[in-house]
Design a protein around this motif. Structure first.
Motif, PDB file in Angstrom:
ATOM      1  N   LYS A   5       5.332  18.948   5.962  1.00  0.00           N
ATOM      2  CA  LYS A   5       6.295  18.338   6.858  1.00  0.00           C
ATOM      3  C   LYS A   5       5.662  17.275   7.771  1.00  0.00           C
ATOM      4  CE  LYS A   5      10.082  20.648   5.820  1.00  0.00           C
ATOM      5  NZ  LYS A   5      11.327  19.980   5.362  1.00  0.00           N
ATOM      6  N   LYS A   6       6.346  16.144   7.862  1.00  0.00           N
ATOM      7  CA  LYS A   6       6.073  15.088   8.842  1.00  0.00           C
ATOM      8  C   LYS A   6       4.601  14.683   8.879  1.00  0.00           C
ATOM      9  CE  LYS A   6       9.905  16.595  11.786  1.00  0.00           C
ATOM     10  NZ  LYS A   6      10.315  17.058  13.119  1.00  0.00           N
ATOM     11  N   THR A   7       4.116  14.195   7.769  1.00  0.00           N
ATOM     12  CA  THR A   7       2.734  13.741   7.698  1.00  0.00           C
ATOM     13  C   THR A   7       2.601  12.683   6.613  1.00  0.00           C
ATOM     14  OG1 THR A   7       0.436  14.398   7.323  1.00  0.00           O
ATOM     15  CG2 THR A   7       2.125  15.594   6.097  1.00  0.00           C
ATOM     16  N   LEU A   8       1.683  11.776   6.837  1.00  0.00           N
ATOM     17  CA  LEU A   8       1.325  10.774   5.833  1.00  0.00           C
ATOM     18  C   LEU A   8      -0.056  11.034   5.253  1.00  0.00           C
ATOM     19  CD1 LEU A   8       2.614   7.519   7.602  1.00  0.00           C
ATOM     20  CD2 LEU A   8       3.803   8.959   5.934  1.00  0.00           C
ATOM     21  N   ALA A  59      18.815  12.854  -2.250  1.00  0.00           N
ATOM     22  CA  ALA A  59      17.853  12.973  -3.351  1.00  0.00           C
ATOM     23  C   ALA A  59      16.450  12.617  -2.865  1.00  0.00           C
ATOM     24  CB  ALA A  59      18.267  12.047  -4.495  1.00  0.00           C
ATOM     25  N   ASN A  60      15.461  13.268  -3.443  1.00  0.00           N
ATOM     26  CA  ASN A  60      14.075  13.001  -3.080  1.00  0.00           C
ATOM     27  C   ASN A  60      13.662  11.603  -3.561  1.00  0.00           C
ATOM     28  OD1 ASN A  60      14.006  15.614  -2.089  1.00  0.00           O
ATOM     29  ND2 ASN A  60      13.175  16.464  -3.983  1.00  0.00           N
ATOM     30  N   ASP A  61      12.851  10.947  -2.756  1.00  0.00           N
ATOM     31  CA  ASP A  61      12.408   9.584  -3.063  1.00  0.00           C
ATOM     32  C   ASP A  61      10.968   9.612  -3.554  1.00  0.00           C
ATOM     33  OD1 ASP A  61      14.851   8.486  -2.145  1.00  0.00           O
ATOM     34  OD2 ASP A  61      14.121   8.652  -0.074  1.00  0.00           O
ATOM     35  N   ALA A  62      10.695   8.829  -4.589  1.00  0.00           N
ATOM     36  CA  ALA A  62       9.330   8.721  -5.113  1.00  0.00           C
ATOM     37  C   ALA A  62       8.524   7.753  -4.252  1.00  0.00           C
ATOM     38  CB  ALA A  62       9.353   8.239  -6.556  1.00  0.00           C
ATOM     39  N   ILE A  63       7.388   8.217  -3.745  1.00  0.00           N
ATOM     40  CA  ILE A  63       6.503   7.348  -2.959  1.00  0.00           C
ATOM     41  C   ILE A  63       5.607   6.537  -3.882  1.00  0.00           C
ATOM     42  CG2 ILE A  63       4.682   7.320  -1.223  1.00  0.00           C
ATOM     43  CD1 ILE A  63       5.862   9.856  -0.047  1.00  0.00           C
ATOM     44  N   GLY A  64       4.998   7.194  -4.856  1.00  0.00           N
ATOM     45  CA  GLY A  64       4.130   6.506  -5.800  1.00  0.00           C
ATOM     46  C   GLY A  64       3.704   7.420  -6.915  1.00  0.00           C
ATOM     47  N   LYS A  65       3.172   6.805  -7.995  1.00  0.00           N
ATOM     48  CA  LYS A  65       2.759   7.560  -9.165  1.00  0.00           C
ATOM     49  C   LYS A  65       1.428   7.043  -9.682  1.00  0.00           C
ATOM     50  CE  LYS A  65       7.243   8.991 -11.100  1.00  0.00           C
ATOM     51  NZ  LYS A  65       8.080   9.002 -12.341  1.00  0.00           N
ATOM     52  N   LEU A 100      -0.102   7.509   3.055  1.00  0.00           N
ATOM     53  CA  LEU A 100       1.115   7.401   2.255  1.00  0.00           C
ATOM     54  C   LEU A 100       2.130   6.486   2.941  1.00  0.00           C
ATOM     55  CD1 LEU A 100       1.625  11.127   1.158  1.00  0.00           C
ATOM     56  CD2 LEU A 100       0.609   9.263  -0.164  1.00  0.00           C
ATOM     57  N   LYS A 101       2.973   5.877   2.125  1.00  0.00           N
ATOM     58  CA  LYS A 101       4.025   5.025   2.668  1.00  0.00           C
ATOM     59  C   LYS A 101       5.073   5.896   3.373  1.00  0.00           C
ATOM     60  CE  LYS A 101       7.606   1.751   1.258  1.00  0.00           C
ATOM     61  NZ  LYS A 101       8.266   1.070   0.120  1.00  0.00           N
ATOM     62  N   SER A 102       5.455   5.481   4.573  1.00  0.00           N
ATOM     63  CA  SER A 102       6.459   6.244   5.320  1.00  0.00           C
ATOM     64  C   SER A 102       7.833   6.012   4.701  1.00  0.00           C
ATOM     65  CB  SER A 102       6.458   5.828   6.787  1.00  0.00           C
ATOM     66  OG  SER A 102       6.762   4.449   6.906  1.00  0.00           O
ATOM     67  N   MET A 103       8.569   7.086   4.532  1.00  0.00           N
ATOM     68  CA  MET A 103       9.884   7.022   3.896  1.00  0.00           C
ATOM     69  C   MET A 103      11.016   7.396   4.854  1.00  0.00           C
ATOM     70  SD  MET A 103       8.882   6.096   0.886  1.00  0.00           S
ATOM     71  CE  MET A 103      10.309   6.311  -0.168  1.00  0.00           C
ATOM     72  N   ASN A 143       0.846  -1.192   0.000  1.00  0.00           N
ATOM     73  CA  ASN A 143       0.000   0.000   0.000  1.00  0.00           C
ATOM     74  C   ASN A 143       0.880   1.241   0.000  1.00  0.00           C
ATOM     75  OD1 ASN A 143      -2.140   1.764   0.187  1.00  0.00           O
ATOM     76  ND2 ASN A 143      -2.436   1.450   2.382  1.00  0.00           N
ATOM     77  N   LEU A 144       0.865   1.963  -1.118  1.00  0.00           N
ATOM     78  CA  LEU A 144       1.660   3.175  -1.237  1.00  0.00           C
ATOM     79  C   LEU A 144       0.883   4.422  -0.868  1.00  0.00           C
ATOM     80  CD1 LEU A 144       3.469   2.374  -4.608  1.00  0.00           C
ATOM     81  CD2 LEU A 144       4.316   2.017  -2.290  1.00  0.00           C
ATOM     82  N   GLY A 145      -0.436   4.306  -0.749  1.00  0.00           N
ATOM     83  CA  GLY A 145      -1.269   5.449  -0.400  1.00  0.00           C
ATOM     84  C   GLY A 145      -2.229   5.812  -1.514  1.00  0.00           C
ATOM     85  N   GLU A 146      -3.022   6.838  -1.256  1.00  0.00           N
ATOM     86  CA  GLU A 146      -4.013   7.308  -2.218  1.00  0.00           C
ATOM     87  C   GLU A 146      -3.911   8.825  -2.356  1.00  0.00           C
ATOM     88  OE1 GLU A 146      -8.013   5.265  -1.653  1.00  0.00           O
ATOM     89  OE2 GLU A 146      -7.027   4.849   0.244  1.00  0.00           O
TER      90      GLU A 146
END
Length: 418
Positions: A319-322, A356-362, A286-289, A259-262
């Motif tokens: 900041k600091k939220t899913l 570098a910034n990480d991709a959570i989902g697309k 969202l997935k925690s990174m 589950n990457l989130g919606e």
């Protein structure tokens, strides 16, 4: 000579009366006197009744009514106590009946009452989710797997109106580099899809793969509910001929899907002005990174024209939220001719200051999209000037990138194809 008075002789009756009186003096006194205690009580009640300013018949009527009321209350209490006792006896009887249903091996004998052994699971019938007709074919020359989604039948109703809005999602494991979806069919439990999807895969990888076909109920503003799924290990399939068969949907697995989130956003297109407006509303789950179980998410909005990167914008960082809330709007100039060749890519990223910034989902929509992404895009085009909002489940960046296969940026404006 003295005078002697002559006394007449007493008769027998008189003598008996005199003797009776003289011999029982106590008896004569009890017949003529009243008990002092009884007299005192009677006098007290008589004085009490005299003090009440009501006639005697009214006082007696009130007294009788009070006695009847008391008796009625006592009767109700007795009935209630009896009912409680009966309920306790019934509960104890049911418990004893349930315990008597247990066999020697510990399994409930209620399973023996089921007519079909395939529908039983330790005494309780499985929930029927419907069935799916699909086809499998492998083209060895092109190294392509063709998966056909034909139709579904007797699907489980997921909506309040005892219906569903079904579509099918198809992908391969373990790589899961591509995910395909059918069209969404509204208000039906027996949809006919007749769609086919192509997955490039080598014969060596085919024998180690599993095809997953999941049937979902579409919801525009909430998470899509899964109705059931079919998982088939391709190593057990005979590829000498085309496979086409019905199979019952099973309960979806809970271990594999990441589950990457919606994300929820709205689309609005005005053909006369050539304006495409994208409003990023919010995201959730969202997935925690980060190490502390959170993220610093922002959303990137990108347009691709003819498979080439074109324009992009991004939201602010939360900041600091899913579960970030944005409500940020972006407008792009897209002509009516270009809108037919455009893909919209929505990606959620975790912002990092030092790395570098990480991709959570697309997720992507447009001319090359499928399933409910294509439906959202089609709803926007069929409702010009009106914003259309919808929730979407995020896919992995690898899946979206491999499906779109975007090239470098579009040429200069003078060489841009119209």
């Amino acid at each position: 000579m003295p005078n002697f008075a002559v006394v007449p002789p007493k008769t027998s009756s008189q003598s008996r009366t005199a003797s009776h009186v003289t011999s029982n003096p106590a008896h004569s006194s009890t017949n003529t006197t009243v008990n002092p205690a009884v007299a005192a009580i009677g006098g007290f009640f008589s004085n009490l009744l005299d003090k009440i300013p009501l006639p005697r018949w009214a006082i007696y009527a009130i007294f009788v009514a009070g006695v009847l009321l008391i008796l009625l209350c006592c009767l109700c209490i007795c009935i209630k106590c009896c009912c409680k006792g009966d309920k306790k006896k019934q509960k104890q009887k049911k418990k004893s009946e349930k315990t008597n249903l247990k066999g020697v091996d510990g399994k409930s004998t209620a399973a023996l009452a089921q007519s079909d052994a395939g529908d039983t699971n330790y005494g309780t019938a499985k929930k029927y989710r419907g069935k799916l007709l699909y086809s499998l074919e492998y083209n060895a020359a092109l190294c392509e797997l063709l998966i056909g989604i034909k139709q579904a039948d007797s699907l489980k109703a997921m909506d309040l109106g005892k219906s569903s809005d079904p579509y099918v999602r198809v992908y391969l494991l373990p790589e899961k580099i591509k995910t395909c979806e059918t069209k969404v069919f509204k208000h039906t439990l027996n949809p006919v899809f007749n769609e086919q999807f192509t997955f490039p895969i080598a014969k060596s990888s085919l024998l180690n793969s599993t095809v997953v076909m999941q049937v979902y109920d579409f919801n525009r503003f909430t998470k899509h509910d899964i109705i059931g799924e079919i998982r088939m290990q391709l190593a057990s399939v005979d590829w000498n001929h085309v496979i086409e068969e019905w199979q019952d949907l099973a309960e979806p697995a809970k271990f594999e899907e990441e589950n990457l989130g919606e994300i929820c956003f709205s689309l609005r297109y005005v053909p006369t002005a050539g304006k495409l407006t994208v409003v990023i509303l919010e995201a959730k789950n969202l997935k925690s990174m980060d190490i502390r179980g959170s993220s610093d998410p922002y959303v990137k909005v990108q347009l691709a024209l003819d498979k080439r990167k074109w324009k992009k914008k991004k939201t602010s960082v939360k900041k600091k939220t899913l579960n970030p809330y944005y409500n940020e709007s972006f407008t792009f100039d897209v002509s009516f001719e270009q809108i037919q060749r455009v893909n919209l890519v929505i990606s959620v990223w975790d912002h990092d200051t030092m790395t570098a910034n990480d991709a959570i989902g697309k997720i992507f929509l447009g001319c090359d999209a499928s399933g409910n992404q294509l439906k959202h895009w089609a709803d926007m085009l069929s409702n010009p000037r009106r914003p259309v909002a919808q929730w979407h489940s995020l896919l992995s960046a690898q899946q979206v990138n491999s499906t779109l296969n975007l090239k470098k940026k579009v040429p200069l404006a003078g060489k841009l194809p119209l």
